[in-house]
Design a protein around this motif. Sequence first.
Motif, PDB file in Angstrom:
ATOM      1  N   VAL A 190      -0.673 -28.040 -28.206  1.00  0.00           N
ATOM      2  CA  VAL A 190       0.568 -27.927 -28.967  1.00  0.00           C
ATOM      3  C   VAL A 190       0.211 -28.277 -30.409  1.00  0.00           C
ATOM      4  CG1 VAL A 190       2.800 -29.019 -29.426  1.00  0.00           C
ATOM      5  CG2 VAL A 190       2.236 -28.265 -27.127  1.00  0.00           C
ATOM      6  N   HIS A 236      -0.888 -32.161 -29.605  1.00  0.00           N
ATOM      7  CA  HIS A 236      -1.286 -32.558 -28.262  1.00  0.00           C
ATOM      8  C   HIS A 236      -2.497 -31.742 -27.835  1.00  0.00           C
ATOM      9  CE1 HIS A 236      -0.053 -33.734 -23.883  1.00  0.00           C
ATOM     10  NE2 HIS A 236      -1.192 -34.269 -24.282  1.00  0.00           N
ATOM     11  N   CYS A 242      -2.834 -31.189 -22.903  1.00  0.00           N
ATOM     12  CA  CYS A 242      -1.480 -30.649 -22.788  1.00  0.00           C
ATOM     13  C   CYS A 242      -1.448 -29.621 -21.670  1.00  0.00           C
ATOM     14  CB  CYS A 242      -1.028 -30.030 -24.108  1.00  0.00           C
ATOM     15  SG  CYS A 242       0.732 -29.661 -24.083  1.00  0.00           S
ATOM     16  N   ALA A 264       2.998 -28.611 -20.156  1.00  0.00           N
ATOM     17  CA  ALA A 264       4.073 -27.974 -20.918  1.00  0.00           C
ATOM     18  C   ALA A 264       3.873 -26.466 -21.073  1.00  0.00           C
ATOM     19  CB  ALA A 264       4.151 -28.613 -22.300  1.00  0.00           C
ATOM     20  N   CYS A 286       6.670 -30.498 -24.039  1.00  0.00           N
ATOM     21  CA  CYS A 286       5.453 -31.305 -24.241  1.00  0.00           C
ATOM     22  C   CYS A 286       5.811 -32.776 -24.403  1.00  0.00           C
ATOM     23  CB  CYS A 286       4.699 -30.799 -25.463  1.00  0.00           C
ATOM     24  SG  CYS A 286       3.306 -31.831 -25.927  1.00  0.00           S
ATOM     25  N   GLU A 287       4.950 -33.630 -23.852  1.00  0.00           N
ATOM     26  CA  GLU A 287       5.229 -35.073 -23.840  1.00  0.00           C
ATOM     27  C   GLU A 287       5.272 -35.690 -25.232  1.00  0.00           C
ATOM     28  OE1 GLU A 287       2.778 -33.635 -22.151  1.00  0.00           O
ATOM     29  OE2 GLU A 287       2.811 -34.216 -20.039  1.00  0.00           O
TER      30      GLU A 287
HETATM   31 ZN   LIG Z   1       1.755 -31.681 -24.293  1.00  0.00          ZN
END
Ligand SMILES: [Zn+2]
Length: 225
Positions: free
Chosen positions: A98, A108, A112, A115, A121-122
């Motif tokens: 990301v 990320h 990643c 996602a 995404c976290e």
């Molecule tokens: Zn992510």
Amino acid sequence: MGQFTVFLERAASKKLMTTAEVLNVRIRITACINNLQERIRLIEEKQKVIQHNEEVLKKHEQEMKMNEEFTVEADEVYKEREDITGGMWWLVFYEGAVCCIVCEENCHYPGCTMAWSPNSCEVMKKGHCTSCTNKCPVSDHVKVQWRYVTKTRKVMKTVKEMKEKYEKNKAESEKKLSLLENLKEEMEKLKIEKNQLLEEVYQLVVRLEQIALNVCSLSTHVHLD
Ligand SMILES: [Zn+2]
Ligand SMILES: [Zn+2]
Ligand SMILES: [Zn+2]
């Protein structure tokens, strides 16, 4: 076994929630640490370039004073998109990065994997990225199969062009510095910036350690989950 599961659901449901949250936080912090490390590497790359350009300019100090159009071979840092490869395509499918197209950073990467889009995404929290320099909105991000890499190249530049780069955001009254003085000033700025980033990394590592301690007691639930 059935009774055991019912018992767990009742007794541990709250904790399981917490565990999932904790895992997300760990993923987010790890991504931020990776992003910061890349930003520190970028600063170090810029410092090397400045050192190199200083040497080149010192060699030609006399010519420079005589002629602003004097051209030298200078180094320049730039960013490039590089494909993420490795593994088989159906395994790599979820893998990717990301990235923020405004900051030109990997927000990320690596890791990643879950996602489909930047939205899930976290590293995203309340509509904004927690990772990149400007903490940009989700909409400035893409989930892609490439990542940003920092590289250095040689370019032919006149002394005037090099000066303009450092004077771009300065007021007219501040534009009296020579190119070499500008480089020194830039070097000082980078040093301060680097120290700030190192401090940020340190704080995140401490937080990660604290979370790791809290998580030990929950690990049973993670395994059961
Ligand atoms: Zn992510
Ligand atoms: Zn950004
Ligand atoms: Zn970002």
